[in-house]
Design an enzyme around this catalytic site. Structure first.
Site, PDB file in Angstrom:
ATOM      1  N   LYS A  37      31.872  11.235  -0.931  1.00 37.22           N
ATOM      2  CA  LYS A  37      31.860  12.611  -0.413  1.00 37.22           C
ATOM      3  C   LYS A  37      32.831  13.478  -1.217  1.00 37.22           C
ATOM      4  CE  LYS A  37      35.199  11.101   3.012  1.00 37.22           C
ATOM      5  NZ  LYS A  37      35.387  10.555   4.362  1.00 37.22           N
ATOM      6  N   TYR A 257      59.155  33.223  -9.282  1.00 36.98           N
ATOM      7  CA  TYR A 257      59.004  34.144  -8.145  1.00 36.98           C
ATOM      8  C   TYR A 257      60.017  33.824  -7.050  1.00 36.98           C
ATOM      9  CZ  TYR A 257      54.470  35.876  -9.801  1.00 36.98           C
ATOM     10  OH  TYR A 257      53.462  36.466 -10.512  1.00 36.98           O
TER      11      TYR A 257
HETATM   12  C1  LIG Z   1      35.974   9.354   4.209  1.00 36.38           C
HETATM   13  C2  LIG Z   1      35.439   8.225   4.986  1.00 36.38           C
HETATM   14  C3  LIG Z   1      35.611   6.912   4.520  1.00 36.38           C
HETATM   15  C4  LIG Z   1      36.485   6.573   3.335  1.00 36.38           C
HETATM   16  O1  LIG Z   1      37.841   6.650   3.727  1.00 36.38           O
HETATM   17  P1  LIG Z   1      39.074   6.308   2.756  1.00 36.38           P
HETATM   18  O2  LIG Z   1      40.256   6.421   3.643  1.00 36.38           O
HETATM   19  O3  LIG Z   1      39.049   7.349   1.689  1.00 36.38           O
HETATM   20  O4  LIG Z   1      38.870   4.954   2.198  1.00 36.38           O
HETATM   21  C5  LIG Z   1      34.986   5.891   5.236  1.00 36.38           C
HETATM   22  N1  LIG Z   1      34.263   6.159   6.360  1.00 36.38           N
HETATM   23  C6  LIG Z   1      34.096   7.411   6.832  1.00 36.38           C
HETATM   24  C7  LIG Z   1      33.306   7.622   8.078  1.00 36.38           C
HETATM   25  C8  LIG Z   1      34.699   8.477   6.176  1.00 36.38           C
HETATM   26  O5  LIG Z   1      34.572   9.711   6.669  1.00 36.38           O
END
Ligand SMILES: *Cc1c(COP(=O)(O)O)cnc(C)c1O
Length: 360
Positions: A37, A257
């Site tokens: 994702k 800044y």
């Molecule tokens: C993002 C996600 C993962 C992966 O999690 P990590 O902590 O990055 O390994 C796995 N399962 C679901 C449902 C997620 O949303």
């Protein structure tokens, strides 16, 4: 043309493969399904999926429908299972079917939508059961109601049951065993389905958490499972930026800044061509650092949009054009994130497209 003042984002695909195999070794024989994702946490979903397919991955997780569609296109005729964690959102059912995407059904209305989408046939799906995160997924009571009225599931083939751990990055957290227990109750209700519980950190909670499939994201991309560097996980992403200018700042003068940093001594400073528009959190001030010529060098003053100042007192190698490491093998994404009060997840997903990408 590559502009010599571009920051450089290097993706090390061999390190990605090594992390995939490290997770596989830790996963007690479970299938490893990469979470890709958010464009594989900024690393590049098409690139990651292509490489990990070659390493043996056959299932992938995206969050959004659009990510699932893009991944299906990029994988072409390779027969991957692509899960969409958002599930069947309004209007998406036809699109999911056409692209052979597997929704993760999160609620009774989503189940109804998928059941009627099957039009008398049968459609595969994963079922998300909430075991304590209280974000997406059905509660155990809802699953029992669902199974008591089986016609609601008549046209849905639940191939897999998933749940998600809220605190796996804290191995001693009491919610971990509690979620594990509820997950056992849940999968007992659907004994024919495959089971998946663990994210990256969950993989390292041990065999009891592995089940049939694990879904790591962050540790594939170089983040340690416990929000700190881990010797089993290699850096995948290196972000570097060139020095634009060096200067001497006399004692008593300020930098940047808000004049938040005042030199207590005569200080030699490098100005780097990177700022918050390149993904360096503004909150990296005042604890942030970069790596150059064998050691950490503190950032001085506020992070600007396009520039940061770095202390190079007593460092002769720092000349205009030299590249300094902002995250990478010498300065882990976890440490850089901690200095800015955030996590590797947020740091990686915010590295801006302005960086010139180099694939190793
Ligand atoms: C993002 C996600 C993962 C992966 O999690 P990590 O902590 O990055 O390994 C796995 N399962 C679901 C449902 C997620 O949303």
């Amino acid at each position: 043309m590559t502009d010599p003042s571009d920051s450089r984002l290097t993706i090390d695909l061999d390190a990605l493969s090594a992390n995939y195999h490290a997770l596989r070794a830790a996963a007690s024989g479970a299938d490893v399904a990469p979470a890709v994702k958010a464009d594989a946490y900024g690393v590049g979903a098409a690139l990651v999926a292509d490489r990990l397919w070659n390493e043996g991955a056959r299932s992938f997780y995206t969050a959004r429908l659009s990510e699932g569609l893009a991944l299906r296109r990029s994988l072409g005729d390779r027969d991957a299972t692509i899960h969409v964690l958002d599930g069947v959102t309004p209007g998406s059912a036809d699109v999911l079917v056409a692209a052979r995407l597997t929704p993760v059904l999160n609620s009774l209305p989503q189940i109804e939508a998928w059941n009627s989408q099957a039009r008398g046939g049968r459609l595969a799906a994963s079922l998300h059961i909430d075991t304590g995160m209280n974000r997406l997924g059905l509660r155990l009571e809802e699953v029992r109601v669902l199974l008591a009225a089986m016609d609601r599931l008549k046209h849905v083939e639940v191939t897999q049951v998933i749940s998600h751990l809220a605190c796996a990055n804290e191995p001693d957290h009491p919610l971990n065993p509690k979620q594990l227990e509820r997950f056992h109750e849940a999968v007992a209700l659907l004994p024919q389905a495959r089971r998946s519980l663990a994210n990256s950190a969950g993989v390292f909670l041990g065999e009891a958490y592995a089940f049939d499939q694990v879904r790591p994201g962050i540790s594939l991309y170089g983040g340690g499972p416990h929000d700190r560097p881990d010797p089993r996980i290699r850096a995948v992403v290196t972000l570097e930026a060139p020095i634009l200018q060096t200067r001497n700042v006399p004692r008593g003068e300020s930098i940047g800044y808000g004049a938040t940093f005042t030199a207590t001594d005569n200080t030699r400073v490098a100005i780097l061509a990177a700022g918050y528009a390149d993904g360096i959190p503004r909150a990296a001030h005042p604890r942030g650092a970069v790596w150059f010529d064998g050691r950490r060098r503190p950032m001085l003053g506020r992070v600007s949009m396009d520039l940061i100042a770095v202390d190079i007192t007593d460092c002769d190698a720092a000349r205009p054009g030299a590249m300094m490491q902002i995250i990478g093998p010498d300065l882990s994404v976890d440490d850089a994130a901690a200095a800015a009060g955030t996590t590797a997840y947020e740091l990686l997903t915010r590295i801006a497209p302005r960086a010139h990408r180099v694939i190793l």
